[in-house]
Design a protein around this motif. Structure first.
Motif, mmCIF file in Angstrom:
data_model
loop_
_atom_site.group_PDB
_atom_site.id
_atom_site.type_symbol
_atom_site.label_atom_id
_atom_site.label_comp_id
_atom_site.label_asym_id
_atom_site.label_seq_id
_atom_site.Cartn_x
_atom_site.Cartn_y
_atom_site.Cartn_z
ATOM 1 N N PRO A 103 -81.346 74.908 -7.675
ATOM 2 C CA PRO A 103 -81.080 74.318 -8.998
ATOM 3 C C PRO A 103 -79.646 73.791 -9.146
ATOM 4 C CG PRO A 103 -82.222 76.403 -9.240
ATOM 5 C CD PRO A 103 -81.842 76.282 -7.795
ATOM 6 N N ARG A 104 -78.673 74.495 -8.565
ATOM 7 C CA ARG A 104 -77.287 74.032 -8.658
ATOM 8 C C ARG A 104 -77.071 72.773 -7.839
ATOM 9 N NH1 ARG A 104 -73.415 79.342 -9.234
ATOM 10 N NH2 ARG A 104 -74.607 80.247 -10.938
ATOM 11 N N GLN A 105 -77.740 72.691 -6.686
ATOM 12 C CA GLN A 105 -77.672 71.455 -5.909
ATOM 13 C C GLN A 105 -78.236 70.300 -6.733
ATOM 14 O OE1 GLN A 105 -79.768 72.006 -2.200
ATOM 15 N NE2 GLN A 105 -77.967 72.857 -1.176
ATOM 16 N N SER A 106 -79.385 70.532 -7.379
ATOM 17 C CA SER A 106 -80.000 69.489 -8.206
ATOM 18 C C SER A 106 -79.063 69.046 -9.320
ATOM 19 C CB SER A 106 -81.316 69.996 -8.815
ATOM 20 O OG SER A 106 -82.275 70.200 -7.826
ATOM 21 N N ALA A 107 -78.418 70.004 -9.967
ATOM 22 C CA ALA A 107 -77.512 69.670 -11.067
ATOM 23 C C ALA A 107 -76.313 68.860 -10.568
ATOM 24 C CB ALA A 107 -77.031 70.953 -11.756
ATOM 25 N N THR A 133 -69.201 72.544 -7.419
ATOM 26 C CA THR A 133 -69.421 72.592 -5.967
ATOM 27 C C THR A 133 -68.778 73.834 -5.359
ATOM 28 O OG1 THR A 133 -67.499 71.223 -5.419
ATOM 29 C CG2 THR A 133 -69.611 70.074 -5.760
ATOM 30 N N VAL A 134 -67.678 74.285 -5.921
ATOM 31 C CA VAL A 134 -67.036 75.506 -5.421
ATOM 32 C C VAL A 134 -67.926 76.713 -5.703
ATOM 33 C CG1 VAL A 134 -65.049 77.053 -5.738
ATOM 34 C CG2 VAL A 134 -64.698 74.588 -5.547
ATOM 35 N N ARG A 135 -68.484 76.787 -6.915
ATOM 36 C CA ARG A 135 -69.402 77.891 -7.250
ATOM 37 C C ARG A 135 -70.649 77.825 -6.380
ATOM 38 N NH1 ARG A 135 -67.599 76.429 -12.313
ATOM 39 N NH2 ARG A 135 -69.459 75.193 -12.720
#
Length: 164
Positions: A103-107, A133-135
């Protein structure tokens, strides 16, 4: 039959989990490059490709625990502590991948695509994208660490009869 199941389990882990761990690790720096190079279609395409690799191979990776359970059942080790710990860590890794990494990649990818990649001047949105991107890199590191731990447990297998 056990040797066949074990071989398929190991091959599935190499073919499915390997690409996910590598692509997931490459995604944050690729995304930072995409944010840092406005209008660079190649940087954005690389980020898209890495995300797609993660999504596709995550689905293929379901074969790893399926054949793992079949192998463990044939070997009669389903109740062994090392295997139970491996199962729990595998479930955690799958949860981290499905609920945090993808999900973070998608965001991050949506942000890059919305803006046609963030403006050149390091504004608030660019700083926010970099922080994301750091998170994401941290969460990806946790995912990779979980898989590395499972791999070590599978090789060492406390109480193993292989003599290792």
């Amino acid at each position: 039959m056990t040797k066949f199941l074990l071989a398929v389990h190991v091959i599935a882990a190499i073919v499915a989990v390997g690409p996910v761990t590598v692509a997931a690790s490459m995604f944050p720096p690729a995304a930072r490059r995409a944010f840092g190079a406005p209008g660079d279609a190649d940087a954005l395409a690389t980020t898209r490709l890495l995300h797609r690799i993660c999504r596709v191979y995550a689905v293929v990776g379901v074969a790893v625990p399926v054949f793992g359970f079949a192998t463990a059942s044939n070997m009669g080790v389903l109740g062994d502590t090392w295997l139970i710990v491996s199962i729990v860590l595998t479930a955690l890794a799958a949860g981290v991948l499905a609920l945090l990494v993808l999900p973070r990649q998608s965001a991050v990818l949506e942000t890059a695509e919305e803006d046609g990649v963030v403006e050149e001047a390091p504004g608030e949105r660019a700083t926010s994208a970099r922080a994301a991107t750091v998170r994401l890199a941290m969460v990806t590191g946790i995912f990779n660490l979980l898989w590395a731990t499972v791999t070590v447990l599978m090789i060492i297998r406390p109480g193993s009869t292989t003599g290792a």
